[in-house]
Design a protein around this motif. Sequence first.
Motif, short mmCIF file in Angstrom:
data_model
loop_
_atom_site.label_atom_id
_atom_site.label_comp_id
_atom_site.label_asym_id
_atom_site.label_seq_id
_atom_site.Cartn_x
_atom_site.Cartn_y
_atom_site.Cartn_z
N GLN A 171 -1.29 -1.15 12.81
CA GLN A 171 -2.83 -1.08 12.30
C GLN A 171 -3.24 -2.24 11.32
O GLN A 171 -4.03 -2.82 11.07
CB GLN A 171 -2.70 0.16 11.57
CG GLN A 171 -2.66 1.53 12.56
CD GLN A 171 -3.55 1.31 13.93
OE1 GLN A 171 -4.74 1.41 13.82
NE2 GLN A 171 -2.94 0.66 15.12
N SER A 172 -1.84 -2.49 10.59
CA SER A 172 -2.35 -3.49 9.34
C SER A 172 -2.68 -4.96 9.95
O SER A 172 -3.36 -5.66 9.73
CB SER A 172 -1.32 -3.71 8.36
OG SER A 172 -0.10 -3.83 9.01
N HIS A 216 -5.12 -7.08 5.59
CA HIS A 216 -3.72 -6.38 6.14
C HIS A 216 -3.77 -4.93 5.29
O HIS A 216 -3.37 -3.77 5.96
CB HIS A 216 -2.45 -7.42 5.80
CG HIS A 216 -1.20 -6.64 6.10
ND1 HIS A 216 -0.61 -7.16 7.26
CD2 HIS A 216 -0.38 -6.12 5.58
CE1 HIS A 216 0.43 -6.47 7.40
NE2 HIS A 216 0.91 -5.52 6.27
N GLU A 217 -3.71 -5.03 4.11
CA GLU A 217 -3.53 -3.96 3.17
C GLU A 217 -4.54 -3.00 3.65
O GLU A 217 -4.22 -1.46 3.51
CB GLU A 217 -3.25 -4.07 1.75
CG GLU A 217 -1.94 -5.02 1.53
CD GLU A 217 -0.99 -4.55 1.87
OE1 GLU A 217 -0.55 -3.35 2.12
OE2 GLU A 217 -0.12 -5.60 2.10
N THR A 249 0.83 -1.16 0.17
CA THR A 249 0.06 0.05 -0.15
C THR A 249 0.81 1.30 -0.01
O THR A 249 2.04 1.31 0.70
CB THR A 249 -0.81 -0.06 1.31
OG1 THR A 249 -1.77 -1.05 1.19
CG2 THR A 249 -1.75 1.32 1.27
N HIS A 288 -3.50 -0.92 6.68
CA HIS A 288 -2.46 0.34 6.02
C HIS A 288 -3.43 1.38 5.40
O HIS A 288 -3.28 2.58 5.73
CB HIS A 288 -1.65 -0.31 5.18
CG HIS A 288 -0.54 -0.95 5.68
ND1 HIS A 288 0.42 -0.45 6.57
CD2 HIS A 288 -0.02 -2.32 5.41
CE1 HIS A 288 1.16 -1.47 6.95
NE2 HIS A 288 0.98 -2.53 6.23
N TYR A 315 -5.60 3.72 7.67
CA TYR A 315 -4.82 4.51 8.75
C TYR A 315 -4.48 5.71 7.71
O TYR A 315 -4.92 6.97 8.20
CB TYR A 315 -3.51 3.86 8.93
CG TYR A 315 -2.51 4.57 9.58
CD1 TYR A 315 -2.77 5.71 10.36
CD2 TYR A 315 -1.54 3.82 10.24
CE1 TYR A 315 -1.82 6.34 11.23
CE2 TYR A 315 -0.54 4.28 11.21
CZ TYR A 315 -0.69 5.63 11.70
OH TYR A 315 0.03 6.27 12.84
N GLU A 316 -4.06 5.70 6.48
CA GLU A 316 -3.82 6.86 5.55
C GLU A 316 -4.96 7.61 5.51
O GLU A 316 -5.10 9.00 5.21
CB GLU A 316 -3.15 6.48 4.26
CG GLU A 316 -1.79 5.86 4.51
CD GLU A 316 -0.64 6.90 5.16
OE1 GLU A 316 -0.77 7.82 4.87
OE2 GLU A 316 0.13 6.34 5.77
N HIS A 329 2.35 1.72 11.68
CA HIS A 329 1.81 1.28 10.59
C HIS A 329 1.33 -0.14 10.72
O HIS A 329 0.31 -0.62 10.33
CB HIS A 329 2.52 1.87 9.21
CG HIS A 329 1.51 2.62 8.26
ND1 HIS A 329 0.34 2.07 7.85
CD2 HIS A 329 1.83 3.81 8.20
CE1 HIS A 329 -0.19 3.18 7.00
NE2 HIS A 329 0.54 4.22 7.07
N GLU A 330 2.47 -0.81 10.71
CA GLU A 330 2.50 -2.32 10.77
C GLU A 330 1.40 -2.61 12.05
O GLU A 330 0.74 -3.57 11.85
CB GLU A 330 3.73 -2.90 10.84
CG GLU A 330 3.91 -4.22 10.26
CD GLU A 330 3.54 -4.20 8.93
OE1 GLU A 330 3.15 -5.35 8.38
OE2 GLU A 330 3.57 -3.42 8.20
N GLY A 366 1.64 8.14 8.33
CA GLY A 366 1.68 7.11 9.53
C GLY A 366 2.80 7.34 10.31
O GLY A 366 3.67 7.99 9.91
#
Length: 508
Positions: free
Chosen positions: A304-305, A272-273, A244, A276, A279-280, A301-302, A295
């Motif tokens: 959240q995914s 998972h993606e 992503t 990410h 979040y954005e 970031h990781e 992030g």
Amino acid sequence: MSELFDQLIPMLERSAALTAALALFEWDAETLAPEEASDNTGKIIGILSNDYFHSLINPEVKLLLKKLEEPDHNKQLTLEQKAVIKQLRRTYDQLASIPGREYSEFCELANKSSSVWAKARENNDFKSFEPYLEKVVEYKKKFAGYRLKAEGQKEDPDAIYNVLLSDFEPSLSTKELDDFFELIKEELVPLIQEVAEKKDEIDDAFNSQSFDIQKQREFNTFLADYVGFEKEKGVIAESAHPFTTNLHNKDVRMTNHYYENNLITALFSTIHESGHAIYEMQIRDDLTLTMIGAGASMAVHESQSRFYENIIGKSKEFWKPIYNQLVENFPEQLKDVELDQFVKAINKSLPGYIRTDADELTYPMHILIRYELERALFRDEITVKDLPQEWKKKYTKYLGLKEDTDTKGVLQDTHWSGGDFGYFPTYAIGSAVAAQLYYFMKTQMQFEELLEDGNLAQIKKYLGEHIHQYGMIYDMNELLQNVTGEKFNPSYYVKYLKEKYTKLYGLD
Ligand code: ZN
């Protein structure tokens, strides 16, 4: 209002625009760009990268930055502006500490090294890759050395590795990582062995049947939407490996990869993606397109995914309302697979060679191994030549696996070939942060009930309000402190994995 800060704005906006353009080219190269595009496009990217460099590294920015860091000026800035200045300093020092000529030599080397690595992996030929990796490591040591010099040389044997780590997770040091991995080793190695002995208890043979790719695409599009990916603000394409990237909070690009003989992999890449991407998408409008409009760090970031993928997506409660729909898409293949069996299959744990195929329980061991090797390499305790043997020894020690090829071993990941050392730990830290958030969120809401009701919007809203909206204003520890009342604490991660796998395999 700070007039000095206002003078900086057009320069920062220019650098943000160039960053977005470069991200779009990168996404395009992995997804839609035609085969012959790479040479000419490479030239364009080179020019844009150079412009990006000079948009930030110039006497004007240098002077303004220095003035804005002076306490008298700094205290007049807003919280957001202070965060921008802090981030600008970090980026400035990263870029400016390396002589321009050496930096472009390194970029060329990294590019070459990555393509040599791809061939070496295909041919199980570490020897051909070795000289390139040696040079990459030398450059990384040299570049980190420049930064140490700028900050005042330290005697710490991990000084170099700490610099590399700080590029991906500035709020953790090697010392904290040591404590983290020590805990993981002590608590998880015995559990992994216990679970591996019960390897035949979960039947996931259904997953190797044939699953029509178009049907998978349709279900995964639904799934992304279901978890909260907003299609008005994002695009989903396909690439060799899912990833992503974002241009800003209203244009987030994610990819997936479908396998005909594996249904489960693409489902969890989607979730998972999407984590990410969500979040954005939830970063505040006034922060997007600024230096702090992404992030907080790789690890956050990781987190959240992985929160979406593992904690939400691998629970029975999540699948309860939608499992029937999956069965309707693949009625033949899933006709005898009950929800319980499906949930067990998506959580099945078995030590294996490949990191990206690993389950939640064995995953941190793959990271532990890479961490120990990277660190030894940058402490000069081992050399690049030693890597294949050391790799195998550690896979035997921690996962009980016998020797295998380098293709499935030291050559499996792309990161080192391009010089990304210090990146791997953020994956495991992300999982641990996700578990810490999970236990706290359970005290704030009826977490499992929300999943059973298909009410993911409330969870997304909570993460948006407490984490996502802030972009890079706060670092990982500040975010955790603000949300949960304590800093990073890996004991939740161990508790989570122990509870989950004890229950799943009936180990009580
Ligand atoms: Zn990820």
